[in-house]
Design an enzyme around this catalytic site. Structure first.
Site, PDB file in Angstrom:
ATOM      1  CB  SER A  75      -0.922   0.018   1.224  1.00 31.33           C
ATOM      2  OG  SER A  75      -1.749  -1.116   1.231  1.00 31.33           O
TER       3      SER A  75
HETATM    4  N1  SAH Z   1      -0.567  -4.614   3.862  1.00 29.98           N
HETATM    5  C1  SAH Z   1      -0.042  -5.231   2.684  1.00 29.98           C
HETATM    6  C2  SAH Z   1      -1.109  -5.217   1.610  1.00 29.98           C
HETATM    7  C3  SAH Z   1      -0.942  -6.280   0.621  1.00 29.98           C
HETATM    8  S1  SAH Z   1      -2.205  -6.309  -0.607  1.00 29.98           S
HETATM    9  C4  SAH Z   1       1.188  -4.494   2.212  1.00 29.98           C
HETATM   10  O1  SAH Z   1       1.208  -3.269   2.319  1.00 29.98           O
HETATM   11  O2  SAH Z   1       2.096  -5.133   1.704  1.00 29.98           O
HETATM   12  C5  SAH Z   1      -3.468  -7.233   0.198  1.00 29.98           C
HETATM   13  C6  SAH Z   1      -3.116  -8.626   0.568  1.00 29.98           C
HETATM   14  O3  SAH Z   1      -4.306  -9.254   1.054  1.00 29.98           O
HETATM   15  C7  SAH Z   1      -2.612  -9.494  -0.557  1.00 29.98           C
HETATM   16  O4  SAH Z   1      -1.365 -10.014  -0.224  1.00 29.98           O
HETATM   17  C8  SAH Z   1      -3.670 -10.593  -0.687  1.00 29.98           C
HETATM   18  O5  SAH Z   1      -3.141 -11.860  -1.049  1.00 29.98           O
HETATM   19  C9  SAH Z   1      -4.244 -10.618   0.707  1.00 29.98           C
HETATM   20  N2  SAH Z   1      -5.577 -11.202   0.827  1.00 29.98           N
HETATM   21  C10 SAH Z   1      -6.626 -11.089  -0.007  1.00 29.98           C
HETATM   22  N3  SAH Z   1      -7.681 -11.783   0.465  1.00 29.98           N
HETATM   23  C11 SAH Z   1      -7.278 -12.350   1.630  1.00 29.98           C
HETATM   24  C12 SAH Z   1      -7.907 -13.189   2.610  1.00 29.98           C
HETATM   25  N4  SAH Z   1      -9.179 -13.602   2.485  1.00 29.98           N
HETATM   26  N5  SAH Z   1      -7.184 -13.568   3.674  1.00 29.98           N
HETATM   27  C13 SAH Z   1      -5.898 -13.170   3.836  1.00 29.98           C
HETATM   28  N6  SAH Z   1      -5.250 -12.397   2.948  1.00 29.98           N
HETATM   29  C14 SAH Z   1      -5.932 -11.973   1.868  1.00 29.98           C
END
Ligand code: SAH
Length: 216
Positions: free
Chosen positions: A64
């Protein structure tokens, strides 16, 4: 870039992207000035790690934008004692911020490869208060509930019911909800069992995929 350059880049990020947009929480600003965000992106993108936008982290996911990380973390009102649940570990950058500002962090990621990579970096950086799980986070993480703070870093069609159930009394939940392409950042506070809702503005996240999220 060397460590000195990265430190300057972090100071600049805080000064130009966070403070002017209204981030005030001293703990959040200090954590973001401290944590080496460039360690959470792939080699080819380290030069962009402190820029004012999200970046790809593989598997069609993103780390993000720094401001969004700060905004969401500030809304959690962390004091250092909380048990915090994070859904969507991704790169692990937000996880590091949470580990700095709460007592214990439980983080859930559905893509195992991302969880493993995040776990490796966070161990290298010395964090010992984080528990990891590769699982569908729309179900929360029942074993360690209730949580004082819950953060979801992927966009949901609606707030997953298990997360509301696993939120402690006086707990804070921050989650983007909306359609697949744009969402509103929502903060929920549980007061005497009732939910008080506040909007933190528009945003755009990758999809929360799972039983209480979007279908893949
Ligand atoms: N906070 C992280 C955001 C990553 S993007 C950062 O800044 O790096 C969002 C993430 O949520 C992705 O890695 C995706 O695989 C994960 N995600 C999506 N659906 C999910 C679920 N049901 N349970 C756990 N993770 C999930």
């Amino acid at each position: 870039m060397n460590n000195h350059d990265y430190r300057l880049a972090r100071e600049r990020m805080v000064r130009t992207q966070l403070i002017p947009r209204g981030i005030k929480d001293k703990g959040v600003l200090a954590a973001m000035e401290k944590i080496p965000r460039h360690r959470f992106v792939e080699e080819a993108l380290v030069g962009e790690a402190y820029n004012d936008h999200p970046l790809p982290i593989g598997h069609k996911q993103t780390i993000s934008q720094p401001y969004i990380v700060a905004l969401m973390t500030e809304a959690l009102e962390l004091t250092g004692r909380e048990k915090t649940l994070e859904i969507g570990t991704g790169s692990g950058y937000q996880t590091a911020i949470l580990a700095e500002l709460s007592g214990k962090v439980c983080t859930v990621e559905r893509i195992r490869a991302l969880m493993l990579q995040a776990r490796k970096i966070l161990a290298e950086l010395g964090y010992t208060n984080i528990l990891f799980k590769a699982f569908d986070g729309t179900l929360g993480w029942e074993e360690h509930a209730p949580y004082d703070a819950i953060i979801v870093t992927a966009g949901a069609p609606k707030i997953p019911e298990p997360l509301i159930e696993q939120l402690a009394e006086r707990g804070r939940l921050v989650i983007p909800t909306g359609n697949r392409f744009s969402q509103e950042l929502i903060k929920i506070t549980k007061i005497k069992g009732k939910l008080v809702q506040k909007s933190l503005g528009g945003c755009r996240f990758v999809n929360l995929v799972g039983i209480h999220g979007w279908k893949d």
